[in-house]
Design an enzyme around this catalytic site. Structure first.
Site, short mmCIF file in Angstrom:
data_model
loop_
_atom_site.label_atom_id
_atom_site.label_comp_id
_atom_site.label_asym_id
_atom_site.label_seq_id
_atom_site.Cartn_x
_atom_site.Cartn_y
_atom_site.Cartn_z
N HIS A 139 42.66 -56.96 -33.12
CA HIS A 139 43.26 -58.08 -32.37
C HIS A 139 42.18 -59.14 -32.21
CE1 HIS A 139 44.77 -60.12 -28.73
NE2 HIS A 139 45.95 -59.59 -28.97
N ASP A 216 38.87 -50.35 -28.18
CA ASP A 216 39.90 -51.20 -27.59
C ASP A 216 41.16 -50.33 -27.43
OD1 ASP A 216 42.10 -52.80 -27.20
OD2 ASP A 216 41.54 -54.31 -28.69
N GLN A 219 46.45 -50.70 -26.82
CA GLN A 219 47.73 -50.16 -27.31
C GLN A 219 47.73 -48.63 -27.33
OE1 GLN A 219 50.29 -52.00 -27.73
NE2 GLN A 219 49.37 -54.03 -27.84
N LYS A 242 50.08 -53.56 -20.05
CA LYS A 242 50.64 -52.84 -21.20
C LYS A 242 50.92 -51.37 -20.85
CE LYS A 242 48.28 -55.86 -24.47
NZ LYS A 242 49.30 -56.69 -25.10
N CYS A 380 48.31 -62.05 -32.93
CA CYS A 380 46.87 -62.20 -32.67
C CYS A 380 46.05 -61.32 -33.59
CB CYS A 380 46.53 -61.89 -31.21
SG CYS A 380 47.26 -63.03 -30.06
#
Ligand code: PLP
Length: 422
Positions: A139, A216, A219, A242, A380
């Protein structure tokens, strides 16, 4: 099959009870509405998730009962708010299996967490000729902060390649690592392709060269049980919104030893121990990295969101979503004219696709008329689009409150789009 469309299923060789989607959906007030006269089918969960009533209640409770600033007050409201905020930190600590509360830093979201690491850890440890490794499927939030750092410190940003399925090439990665590698920053789950990356193995390889590893998790945490100590990553970042929590709050996990040695990211109230015009000393962890009044209600409500997810059980969520993704992949890929983008063997909850000769924005607009919310665009992740030589994809992203009937509605909607354009 029950009313909500879930079935008893076997996954990883064990029988699991049906996930009661109908009951779960009742916890999310927003899901009951109609859009353009059709029942809302919300399939944009990778962008942001909907919030259960308990999260909304936590925000309301703060503003109607406890509203006050935290950490500095001696009065009861401030004590209560501080307690709830710190309870939330403890919950996050347990949720991701960190060793200590001081390793849990409240930030605005994944983006701020990554910027914090690049600006604080990165500036201290990355110099001319050094290398920072990121992957081909990041991202923009996990690209641009490292570009800024590399430009400033005259270091080189290198890209771990992927194959046409959207899987990272581990052999190539291993060869890229070396004595100049300072940082490896990689996404746990790709937001544009759904790929689950082998971050544990990647961390192990990076540590052989004493490189630091940031994962990261924007997600991932809502789909996969995360144990930061088992992954042995140095930093782990995610966003509250999220994982069924509010916007404006996120988490940076960091190993104590690293955080202790890092300079502050921002200066201001709460992050200091004492201030004179001559010299300032900094507060202990985690407050050293939490300058100024935080988003108090969001921090508290994030705790409520995690409590909700824990009560459902991440193993049950993962099993249900896994089955739903398989169902969706089959339903969508058998439609003539559809191409799935991102076909990795390990995937979580993201289904990106393109329709031959039709721009994804048109797909999204027509589906919206059917009450179906998906996302279209580059998500993104422009380098991913460039890799697949497409301007954009249509992306359906799933949550545990989605049903097979909603996937059927999506498939019918896609057929309608194809009819309009043929
Ligand atoms: C993989 C990934 N990383 C980082 C981000 C940035 O998250 P936020 O905008 O909440 O900071 C996102 C958001 O979509 C994401 O999907």
């Amino acid at each position: 099959m029950n009313a909500a469309g879930s079935t008893l299923t076997t996954h990883r060789d064990r029988r699991i009870p049906p996930f009661d989607v109908a009951r779960v959906r009742r916890d999310f007030p927003i899901l009951g509405q109609k859009v353009h006269g059709k029942p809302l089918v919300y399939l944009d969960n990778a962008a942001t998730t909907q919030k259960p009533q308990t999260v909304l209640d936590a925000i309301l409770r703060y503003y109607t009962q406890d509203c006050s600033n935290i950490h500095r007050g001696v009065h009861l409201l401030s004590e209560r708010a501080t307690q709830s905020y710190e309870d939330s930190r403890s919950r996050v600590k347990r949720f991701i299996h960190a060793a200590d509360e001081k390793e849990i830093i409240f930030v605005r979201g994944t983006t701020e967490a990554i910027n914090l690491v690049s600006q604080s850890y990165g500036r201290k440890h990355v110099g001319p000729g050094d290398e920072v490794l990121i992957s081909a499927m990041e991202h923009h939030s996990n690209i641009v902060p490292w570009q800024l750092l590399c430009q400033e410190s005259r270091a080189t940003l290198r890209i771990i390649p992927m194959n046409d399925r959207g899987e990272l090439l581990l052999d190539a990665y291993e060869k890229m690592l070396g004595p100049r590698t300072r940082i490896v920053a990689v996404t746990h789950v790709s937001n544009s392709l759904g790929t689950v990356n082998p971050v544990r193995r990647m961390a192990e390889l990076a540590h052989r060269w004493n490189a630091c590893v940031l994962v990261d998790g924007a997600q991932a945490v809502q789909h996969i049980m995360v144990d930061v100590r088992e992954l042995d990553c140095d930093f782990y970042a995610f966003s509250g919104h999220k994982i069924y929590g509010p916007t404006g709050v996120g988490i940076l996990y960091g190993k104590t030893k690293l955080l202790e040695a890092m300079p502050p990211y921002q200066g201001g109230g709460d992050m200091i121990s004492s201030v004179t015009f001559e010299r300032t000393t900094y507060n202990k962890l985690p407050h050293k990295f939490e300058a100024g009044t935080p988003n108090v209600e969001a921090g508290i409500a994030l705790g409520a969101a995690i409590e909700y997810v824990e009560a459902l059980g991440l193993d049950k969520i993962a099993d249900y979503e896994h089955e739903l993704l398989a169902y969706a992949t089959e339903a969508i890929s058998k439609i003539d004219g559809v191409r799935i983008v991102g076909t990795a063997r390990e995937k979580a909850s993201v289904l990106s696709f393109v329709l031959e000769g039709i721009h994804p924005h048109d797909v999204g607009t027509i589906l919206d008329q059917e009450g179906i919310a998906i996302r279209t665009g580059h998500h993104c992740a422009q380098p991913v689009m460039e890799f697949f030589k497409i301007p954009a994809t249509a992306r359906a992203s799933l949550a545990f409150y989605n049903t097979r009937q909603e996937i059927d509605a999506l498939a019918a909607g896609i057929r309608k789009v194809l009819e309009v354009f043929r």
